[in-house]
Design a protein around this motif. Structure first.
Motif, mmCIF file in Angstrom:
data_model
loop_
_atom_site.group_PDB
_atom_site.id
_atom_site.type_symbol
_atom_site.label_atom_id
_atom_site.label_comp_id
_atom_site.label_asym_id
_atom_site.label_seq_id
_atom_site.Cartn_x
_atom_site.Cartn_y
_atom_site.Cartn_z
ATOM 1 N N ASP A 15 -35.787 -11.869 -26.725
ATOM 2 C CA ASP A 15 -37.151 -12.035 -25.690
ATOM 3 C C ASP A 15 -37.689 -10.502 -25.305
ATOM 4 O O ASP A 15 -38.675 -10.403 -24.754
ATOM 5 C CB ASP A 15 -37.173 -13.056 -24.685
ATOM 6 C CG ASP A 15 -36.921 -14.450 -25.383
ATOM 7 O OD1 ASP A 15 -37.339 -14.643 -26.429
ATOM 8 O OD2 ASP A 15 -36.642 -15.221 -24.581
ATOM 9 N N ILE A 16 -36.725 -9.666 -25.452
ATOM 10 C CA ILE A 16 -36.967 -8.311 -25.049
ATOM 11 C C ILE A 16 -36.129 -7.237 -25.888
ATOM 12 O O ILE A 16 -35.233 -7.798 -26.356
ATOM 13 C CB ILE A 16 -36.918 -8.054 -23.384
ATOM 14 C CG1 ILE A 16 -37.322 -6.688 -22.975
ATOM 15 C CG2 ILE A 16 -35.205 -8.138 -23.195
ATOM 16 C CD1 ILE A 16 -37.264 -6.423 -21.638
ATOM 17 N N VAL A 17 -36.429 -6.073 -25.977
ATOM 18 C CA VAL A 17 -35.877 -5.037 -27.067
ATOM 19 C C VAL A 17 -34.567 -4.849 -26.093
ATOM 20 O O VAL A 17 -34.727 -3.999 -25.182
ATOM 21 C CB VAL A 17 -36.460 -3.976 -27.493
ATOM 22 C CG1 VAL A 17 -35.711 -3.339 -28.405
ATOM 23 C CG2 VAL A 17 -37.631 -4.629 -28.520
ATOM 24 N N VAL A 18 -33.356 -5.092 -26.398
ATOM 25 C CA VAL A 18 -32.145 -4.460 -25.735
ATOM 26 C C VAL A 18 -31.692 -3.367 -26.517
ATOM 27 O O VAL A 18 -31.602 -3.168 -27.479
ATOM 28 C CB VAL A 18 -31.083 -5.543 -25.878
ATOM 29 C CG1 VAL A 18 -29.973 -5.065 -25.128
ATOM 30 C CG2 VAL A 18 -31.407 -6.967 -25.157
ATOM 31 N N GLU A 60 -35.707 -10.780 -15.340
ATOM 32 C CA GLU A 60 -36.724 -10.547 -14.653
ATOM 33 C C GLU A 60 -37.645 -9.574 -15.467
ATOM 34 O O GLU A 60 -38.913 -9.864 -15.760
ATOM 35 C CB GLU A 60 -36.458 -9.797 -13.228
ATOM 36 C CG GLU A 60 -37.813 -9.259 -12.654
ATOM 37 C CD GLU A 60 -37.415 -8.288 -11.479
ATOM 38 O OE1 GLU A 60 -36.552 -7.568 -11.386
ATOM 39 O OE2 GLU A 60 -38.140 -8.597 -10.496
ATOM 40 N N ALA A 61 -36.782 -8.749 -16.317
ATOM 41 C CA ALA A 61 -37.954 -7.824 -17.413
ATOM 42 C C ALA A 61 -38.421 -8.736 -18.576
ATOM 43 O O ALA A 61 -39.595 -8.507 -18.872
ATOM 44 C CB ALA A 61 -36.587 -6.575 -17.984
ATOM 45 N N VAL A 62 -37.758 -9.661 -18.817
ATOM 46 C CA VAL A 62 -38.309 -10.650 -19.790
ATOM 47 C C VAL A 62 -39.625 -11.453 -19.186
ATOM 48 O O VAL A 62 -40.475 -11.542 -19.776
ATOM 49 C CB VAL A 62 -37.295 -11.762 -20.387
ATOM 50 C CG1 VAL A 62 -37.897 -12.890 -21.216
ATOM 51 C CG2 VAL A 62 -36.226 -11.032 -21.077
ATOM 52 N N GLU A 63 -39.367 -12.031 -17.866
ATOM 53 C CA GLU A 63 -40.157 -12.699 -17.207
ATOM 54 C C GLU A 63 -41.586 -11.779 -16.851
ATOM 55 O O GLU A 63 -42.537 -12.484 -17.310
ATOM 56 C CB GLU A 63 -39.718 -12.990 -15.817
ATOM 57 C CG GLU A 63 -40.475 -14.010 -15.399
ATOM 58 C CD GLU A 63 -39.528 -14.781 -14.577
ATOM 59 O OE1 GLU A 63 -39.958 -14.889 -13.121
ATOM 60 O OE2 GLU A 63 -38.399 -15.292 -14.616
ATOM 61 N N LEU A 64 -41.449 -10.430 -16.869
ATOM 62 C CA LEU A 64 -42.576 -9.779 -16.532
ATOM 63 C C LEU A 64 -43.216 -9.100 -17.918
ATOM 64 O O LEU A 64 -44.207 -8.365 -17.881
ATOM 65 C CB LEU A 64 -41.917 -8.307 -15.840
ATOM 66 C CG LEU A 64 -41.937 -8.655 -14.221
ATOM 67 C CD1 LEU A 64 -41.082 -7.569 -13.548
ATOM 68 C CD2 LEU A 64 -43.202 -9.054 -13.638
ATOM 69 N N GLY A 65 -42.477 -9.504 -19.133
ATOM 70 C CA GLY A 65 -42.940 -9.002 -20.345
ATOM 71 C C GLY A 65 -42.731 -7.422 -20.751
ATOM 72 O O GLY A 65 -43.642 -7.053 -21.388
ATOM 73 N N LEU A 66 -41.771 -7.046 -20.018
ATOM 74 C CA LEU A 66 -41.434 -5.541 -20.530
ATOM 75 C C LEU A 66 -41.336 -5.429 -22.067
ATOM 76 O O LEU A 66 -40.638 -6.372 -22.640
ATOM 77 C CB LEU A 66 -40.143 -4.823 -19.548
ATOM 78 C CG LEU A 66 -40.574 -4.808 -18.123
ATOM 79 C CD1 LEU A 66 -39.475 -4.417 -17.401
ATOM 80 C CD2 LEU A 66 -41.874 -4.315 -17.829
ATOM 81 N N GLY A 67 -41.106 -4.296 -22.337
ATOM 82 C CA GLY A 67 -40.943 -4.037 -23.935
ATOM 83 C C GLY A 67 -39.545 -3.751 -24.203
ATOM 84 O O GLY A 67 -39.013 -4.311 -25.116
#
Ligand code: PBG
Length: 333
Positions: free
Chosen positions: A119-122, A73-80
């Motif tokens: 796709d997101i910074v882990v 979901e975080a990826v889908e929403l474009g979170l950093g």
């Protein structure tokens, strides 16, 4: 003469730029976008179902499945960013589960990284307090004091374990002297120059961490005043910033956010690297509690609080509201 006949010859009327929603949107100096937001998440070992937190309504301790869904979901929403905290089932004096590749945090990192790729910074919290049975951020010496240098050695290995699990960015939050340098050296020695460090540089000993203790089932008695900073101090924040930069921090953080916006502004002005700020558990809980009582407008308070952190100089913000803020952003843009 009636009231509306009165008129002054004012040169400047700042209210003109506040006259309509469109005018205010057009003249706003600060806005917060999803890519600037980092969602902190808790994953707990041995949970069948996600577990709600009484002191943080809307926040849960995840199991592995719900953690992966939250990451997607975080990826889908474009979170950093997506910052993981782990809660192990078994704790000991040395915090061994933090080093175990199959420890809950390292497993969580691996699962999330498998889910989201690049796709997101882990990110991962690099600290021992969730793993020690006494709840301190480091190991103790024979007199019960937090042993700085023996803790550093463990942090180095913990950092490497998190890197191997797939973290893009490590967040050392224990406030041990020299932690960034030792972790950097451990990563580099293992050929992991690719993993970056978000240093909790100015981290204050704060009463507002209260609800976090529930979130990680903390066993701490006492406080962290011998390692976290004294809320009375300002200069020290600049020293901590300088040390972390010298030791190789890629990014730095100020924490908590709202009671430390002056520090944030100062660090933001002085820092040559990006600056984060953490809207912590107690800041979240205060908004939720006041809103639940009908004392403040919840959504407006959330927006204003996060906006103030950005305005004070944060390039990115850790907030338990990240998902909700991003959803609002997409609805409105
Ligand atoms: C230490 C750590 C803490 C938080 C983040 N990392 C707890 C502490 O320093 O006592 C607090 C975060 C929050 O309150 O939301 N692992």
């Amino acid at each position: 003469m009636t009231d509306h006949d009165v008129s002054y010859d004012l040169v400047s009327r700042p209210r003109r730029l506040r006259s309509t929603p469109a005018m205010r949107r057009f003249t706003a100096e600060t806005r917060v976008t999803p890519s600037e937001l980092i969602l902190p998440v808790f994953v707990k070992e041995g949970l069948d179902e996600p577990q709600p937190l009484a002191s943080m309504p809307g926040v849960v301790q995840h199991n592995m499945d719900s953690l992966k869904r939250a990451a997607a979901e975080a990826v889908e929403l474009g979170l950093g960013g997506f910052m993981l905290f782990g809660i192990p089932q078994i704790r000991d004096a040395e915090g061994s589960a933090a080093l175990d590749p199959d420890g809950i945090l390292n497993r969580g990192i691996r699962a999330v990284r498998d889910e989201v790729g690049d796709d997101i910074v882990v990110m991962s919290d690099l600290c021992l307090d969730e793993f020690t049975d006494h709840g301190h951020c480091g190991v103790l010496d024979d007199q019960g004091r937090v042993d700085n240098d023996r803790t550093l050695e463990i942090y180095g290995r913990m950092g490497l374990a998190q890197a191997e699990a797939g973290a893009h960015m490590l967040g050392p939050s224990g406030m041990m002297d020299g932690q960034v340098g030792v972790i950097r050296a451990a990563l580099d020695a293992a050929g992991r120059e690719d993993v970056s460090i978000l240093a909790y540089s100015a981290k204050y000993s704060s009463a507002f961490y209260g609800p976090f203790r529930e979130a990680v089932d903390s066993t701490l008695t006492g406080d962290r005043k011998t390692y976290q900073m004294d809320p009375a101090n300002r200069r020290e924040a600049l020293l901590e910033l300088q040390l972390d930069l010298d030791e190789g921090a890629d990014m730095v953080m100020v924490k908590p956010a709202m009671s430390y916006l002056d520090i944030l502004r100062e660090v933001a002005d002085a820092s040559p690297v990006p600056v984060s700020a953490y809207q912590i558990s107690g800041e979240y809980a205060m908004i939720e509690a006041a809103a639940a009582n009908g004392w403040i407008n919840r959504d407006a308070a959330i927006r204003e609080s996060v906006l103030s952190i950005k305005r004070a100089g944060a390039n990115s913000i850790l907030t338990y509201y990240a998902t909700e803020l991003a959803r609002w952003f997409h609805e409105e843009n």
